[in-house]
Motif scaffolding. Sequence first.
Motif, PDB file in Angstrom:
ATOM      1  N   ILE A  77       5.277 115.817 -32.500  1.00 19.10           N
ATOM      2  CA  ILE A  77       5.113 115.162 -31.199  1.00 19.10           C
ATOM      3  C   ILE A  77       4.178 113.971 -31.320  1.00 19.10           C
ATOM      4  CG2 ILE A  77       4.153 115.445 -28.867  1.00 19.10           C
ATOM      5  CD1 ILE A  77       5.201 118.379 -29.010  1.00 19.10           C
ATOM      6  N   VAL A  78       3.059 114.160 -32.017  1.00 18.16           N
ATOM      7  CA  VAL A  78       2.100 113.061 -32.197  1.00 18.16           C
ATOM      8  C   VAL A  78       2.772 111.908 -32.938  1.00 18.16           C
ATOM      9  CG1 VAL A  78      -0.048 112.377 -33.353  1.00 18.16           C
ATOM     10  CG2 VAL A  78       0.036 114.493 -32.043  1.00 18.16           C
ATOM     11  N   LYS A  79       3.525 112.213 -33.984  1.00 16.20           N
ATOM     12  CA  LYS A  79       4.207 111.166 -34.749  1.00 16.20           C
ATOM     13  C   LYS A  79       5.222 110.430 -33.869  1.00 16.20           C
ATOM     14  CE  LYS A  79       4.997 109.030 -38.577  1.00 16.20           C
ATOM     15  NZ  LYS A  79       4.022 108.057 -39.020  1.00 16.20           N
ATOM     16  N   ASP A  80       5.980 111.172 -33.062  1.00 13.89           N
ATOM     17  CA  ASP A  80       6.926 110.537 -32.131  1.00 13.89           C
ATOM     18  C   ASP A  80       6.191 109.626 -31.153  1.00 13.89           C
ATOM     19  OD1 ASP A  80       9.095 111.786 -33.313  1.00 13.89           O
ATOM     20  OD2 ASP A  80       9.328 113.299 -31.731  1.00 13.89           O
ATOM     21  N   CYS A  81       5.041 110.075 -30.669  1.00 11.16           N
ATOM     22  CA  CYS A  81       4.255 109.270 -29.726  1.00 11.16           C
ATOM     23  C   CYS A  81       3.692 108.032 -30.407  1.00 11.16           C
ATOM     24  CB  CYS A  81       3.140 110.105 -29.105  1.00 11.16           C
ATOM     25  SG  CYS A  81       3.745 111.348 -27.934  1.00 11.16           S
ATOM     26  N   GLU A  82       3.258 108.161 -31.653  1.00 17.37           N
ATOM     27  CA  GLU A  82       2.777 106.993 -32.399  1.00 17.37           C
ATOM     28  C   GLU A  82       3.895 105.960 -32.529  1.00 17.37           C
ATOM     29  OE1 GLU A  82       1.400 108.526 -36.136  1.00 17.37           O
ATOM     30  OE2 GLU A  82      -0.493 109.231 -35.294  1.00 17.37           O
ATOM     31  N   ASN A  83       5.084 106.417 -32.902  1.00 18.57           N
ATOM     32  CA  ASN A  83       6.213 105.497 -33.049  1.00 18.57           C
ATOM     33  C   ASN A  83       6.583 104.848 -31.723  1.00 18.57           C
ATOM     34  OD1 ASN A  83       6.434 105.902 -35.789  1.00 18.57           O
ATOM     35  ND2 ASN A  83       7.968 107.511 -35.594  1.00 18.57           N
ATOM     36  N   ALA A  84       6.590 105.628 -30.657  1.00 19.02           N
ATOM     37  CA  ALA A  84       6.922 105.082 -29.336  1.00 19.02           C
ATOM     38  C   ALA A  84       5.877 104.060 -28.896  1.00 19.02           C
ATOM     39  CB  ALA A  84       7.047 106.206 -28.311  1.00 19.02           C
ATOM     40  N   THR A  85       4.609 104.349 -29.148  1.00 18.35           N
ATOM     41  CA  THR A  85       3.544 103.406 -28.785  1.00 18.35           C
ATOM     42  C   THR A  85       3.686 102.110 -29.563  1.00 18.35           C
ATOM     43  OG1 THR A  85       2.051 105.206 -28.200  1.00 18.35           O
ATOM     44  CG2 THR A  85       1.037 103.079 -28.684  1.00 18.35           C
ATOM     45  N   ARG A  86       3.969 102.224 -30.862  1.00 24.08           N
ATOM     46  CA  ARG A  86       4.182 101.016 -31.669  1.00 24.08           C
ATOM     47  C   ARG A  86       5.357 100.206 -31.114  1.00 24.08           C
ATOM     48  NH1 ARG A  86       3.274 104.648 -36.158  1.00 24.08           N
ATOM     49  NH2 ARG A  86       1.212 104.224 -37.019  1.00 24.08           N
ATOM     50  N   ALA A  87       6.431 100.891 -30.751  1.00 29.69           N
ATOM     51  CA  ALA A  87       7.608 100.191 -30.216  1.00 29.69           C
ATOM     52  C   ALA A  87       7.265  99.433 -28.939  1.00 29.69           C
ATOM     53  CB  ALA A  87       8.733 101.198 -29.964  1.00 29.69           C
ATOM     54  N   VAL A  88       6.560 100.086 -28.030  1.00 31.50           N
ATOM     55  CA  VAL A  88       6.214  99.459 -26.749  1.00 31.50           C
ATOM     56  C   VAL A  88       5.279  98.272 -26.962  1.00 31.50           C
ATOM     57  CG1 VAL A  88       4.978  99.799 -24.569  1.00 31.50           C
ATOM     58  CG2 VAL A  88       6.640 101.502 -25.337  1.00 31.50           C
ATOM     59  N   VAL A  89       4.241  98.464 -27.764  1.00 29.24           N
ATOM     60  CA  VAL A  89       3.262  97.389 -27.963  1.00 29.24           C
ATOM     61  C   VAL A  89       3.886  96.212 -28.705  1.00 29.24           C
ATOM     62  CG1 VAL A  89       1.068  96.785 -29.070  1.00 29.24           C
ATOM     63  CG2 VAL A  89       1.270  98.902 -27.751  1.00 29.24           C
ATOM     64  N   GLU A  90       4.728  96.485 -29.704  1.00 25.06           N
ATOM     65  CA  GLU A  90       5.399  95.382 -30.398  1.00 25.06           C
ATOM     66  C   GLU A  90       6.353  94.640 -29.462  1.00 25.06           C
ATOM     67  OE1 GLU A  90       7.052  95.215 -34.339  1.00 25.06           O
ATOM     68  OE2 GLU A  90       5.730  96.857 -34.944  1.00 25.06           O
ATOM     69  N   ALA A  91       7.043  95.379 -28.604  1.00 25.42           N
ATOM     70  CA  ALA A  91       7.934  94.720 -27.644  1.00 25.42           C
ATOM     71  C   ALA A  91       7.124  93.846 -26.690  1.00 25.42           C
ATOM     72  CB  ALA A  91       8.750  95.757 -26.872  1.00 25.42           C
ATOM     73  N   MET A  92       5.977  94.340 -26.243  1.00 22.07           N
ATOM     74  CA  MET A  92       5.110  93.530 -25.380  1.00 22.07           C
ATOM     75  C   MET A  92       4.637  92.289 -26.115  1.00 22.07           C
ATOM     76  SD  MET A  92       2.721  96.275 -23.403  1.00 22.07           S
ATOM     77  CE  MET A  92       3.376  97.386 -22.184  1.00 22.07           C
ATOM     78  N   ASN A  93       4.215  92.467 -27.362  1.00 25.61           N
ATOM     79  CA  ASN A  93       3.715  91.334 -28.144  1.00 25.61           C
ATOM     80  C   ASN A  93       4.791  90.312 -28.457  1.00 25.61           C
ATOM     81  OD1 ASN A  93       0.958  91.871 -28.316  1.00 25.61           O
ATOM     82  ND2 ASN A  93       1.277  93.349 -29.946  1.00 25.61           N
ATOM     83  N   SER A  94       6.058  90.708 -28.386  1.00 31.91           N
ATOM     84  CA  SER A  94       7.140  89.766 -28.651  1.00 31.91           C
ATOM     85  C   SER A  94       7.516  88.952 -27.412  1.00 31.91           C
ATOM     86  CB  SER A  94       8.372  90.514 -29.183  1.00 31.91           C
ATOM     87  OG  SER A  94       8.989  91.262 -28.153  1.00 31.91           O
ATOM     88  N   CYS A  95       6.958  89.307 -26.271  1.00 36.47           N
ATOM     89  CA  CYS A  95       7.249  88.574 -25.030  1.00 36.47           C
ATOM     90  C   CYS A  95       6.494  87.244 -25.016  1.00 36.47           C
ATOM     91  CB  CYS A  95       6.851  89.408 -23.813  1.00 36.47           C
ATOM     92  SG  CYS A  95       7.884  90.867 -23.568  1.00 36.47           S
ATOM     93  N   PRO A  96       7.041  86.241 -24.337  1.00 35.36           N
ATOM     94  CA  PRO A  96       6.368  84.940 -24.261  1.00 35.36           C
ATOM     95  C   PRO A  96       4.974  85.066 -23.653  1.00 35.36           C
ATOM     96  CG  PRO A  96       8.605  84.792 -23.400  1.00 35.36           C
ATOM     97  CD  PRO A  96       8.323  86.253 -23.637  1.00 35.36           C
ATOM     98  N   ASP A  97       4.093  84.213 -24.137  1.00 36.79           N
ATOM     99  CA  ASP A  97       2.737  84.166 -23.599  1.00 36.79           C
ATOM    100  C   ASP A  97       2.277  82.714 -23.560  1.00 36.79           C
ATOM    101  OD1 ASP A  97       0.480  85.348 -22.482  1.00 36.79           O
ATOM    102  OD2 ASP A  97      -0.551  85.460 -24.402  1.00 36.79           O
ATOM    103  N   THR A  98       2.776  82.006 -22.564  1.00 38.57           N
ATOM    104  CA  THR A  98       2.423  80.604 -22.383  1.00 38.57           C
ATOM    105  C   THR A  98       1.671  80.461 -21.069  1.00 38.57           C
ATOM    106  OG1 THR A  98       4.482  80.085 -21.206  1.00 38.57           O
ATOM    107  CG2 THR A  98       4.508  79.883 -23.622  1.00 38.57           C
ATOM    108  N   GLU A  99       1.155  79.294 -20.840  1.00 41.48           N
ATOM    109  CA  GLU A  99       0.466  79.020 -19.577  1.00 41.48           C
ATOM    110  C   GLU A  99       1.399  79.256 -18.395  1.00 41.48           C
ATOM    111  OE1 GLU A  99      -2.929  78.227 -17.519  1.00 41.48           O
ATOM    112  OE2 GLU A  99      -2.804  78.112 -19.696  1.00 41.48           O
TER     113      GLU A  99
END
Length: 169
Positions: free
Chosen positions: A80-102
């Motif tokens: 469960i912890v490993k699944d949660c780690e993978n899911a967290t990485r997926a969410v944060v990487e997806a967020m980080n791939s979103c545009p971040d401009t003014e």
Amino acid sequence: MGVKIVSLADLNFDKEKTISKTKNFLENDFPDIMNYSGLPVTYLSSPILDPTGVHGGGNVNHQPDQFLKAIEQQDKYDAIVKDCENATRAVVEAMNSCPDTERDPYRKILIRRYVKNDFTQWIYNDMNYSPRTYGRKRDEALYIFAQHLERYRKKYNAGRLIPVLMVHG
């Protein structure tokens, strides 16, 4: 037979339902996933300490059975912890791939609101947005995040914890 070209318009996604589903996931499910992913393995179950190794009646030592059950429970928790780690990485990487401009600070909005858990008022005040403008930008960020997330769900094999957020219309 020819090749049919599919346009993005043919995919027919319901933007409002996608935004609602994404917001629900990030506000209700993701905090638990994130919390589990950061927890050290604390479940330590040891056999009941009995100097003779015997419980109750009879002369049967139940410690090995209890120990095996504890190991099985630990293995399930680790998974469960490993699944949660993978899911967290997926969410944060997806967020980080979103545009971040003014003009389109989607990554900033997503990280502050759903990872750092900042208050909405703090975010829109810091960004010099009205509540209405912030709400519009947040909704745009949620929709773009949902588009990006599918790639990372697959990359991290996180489909058990992260649903498909894009809703067909």
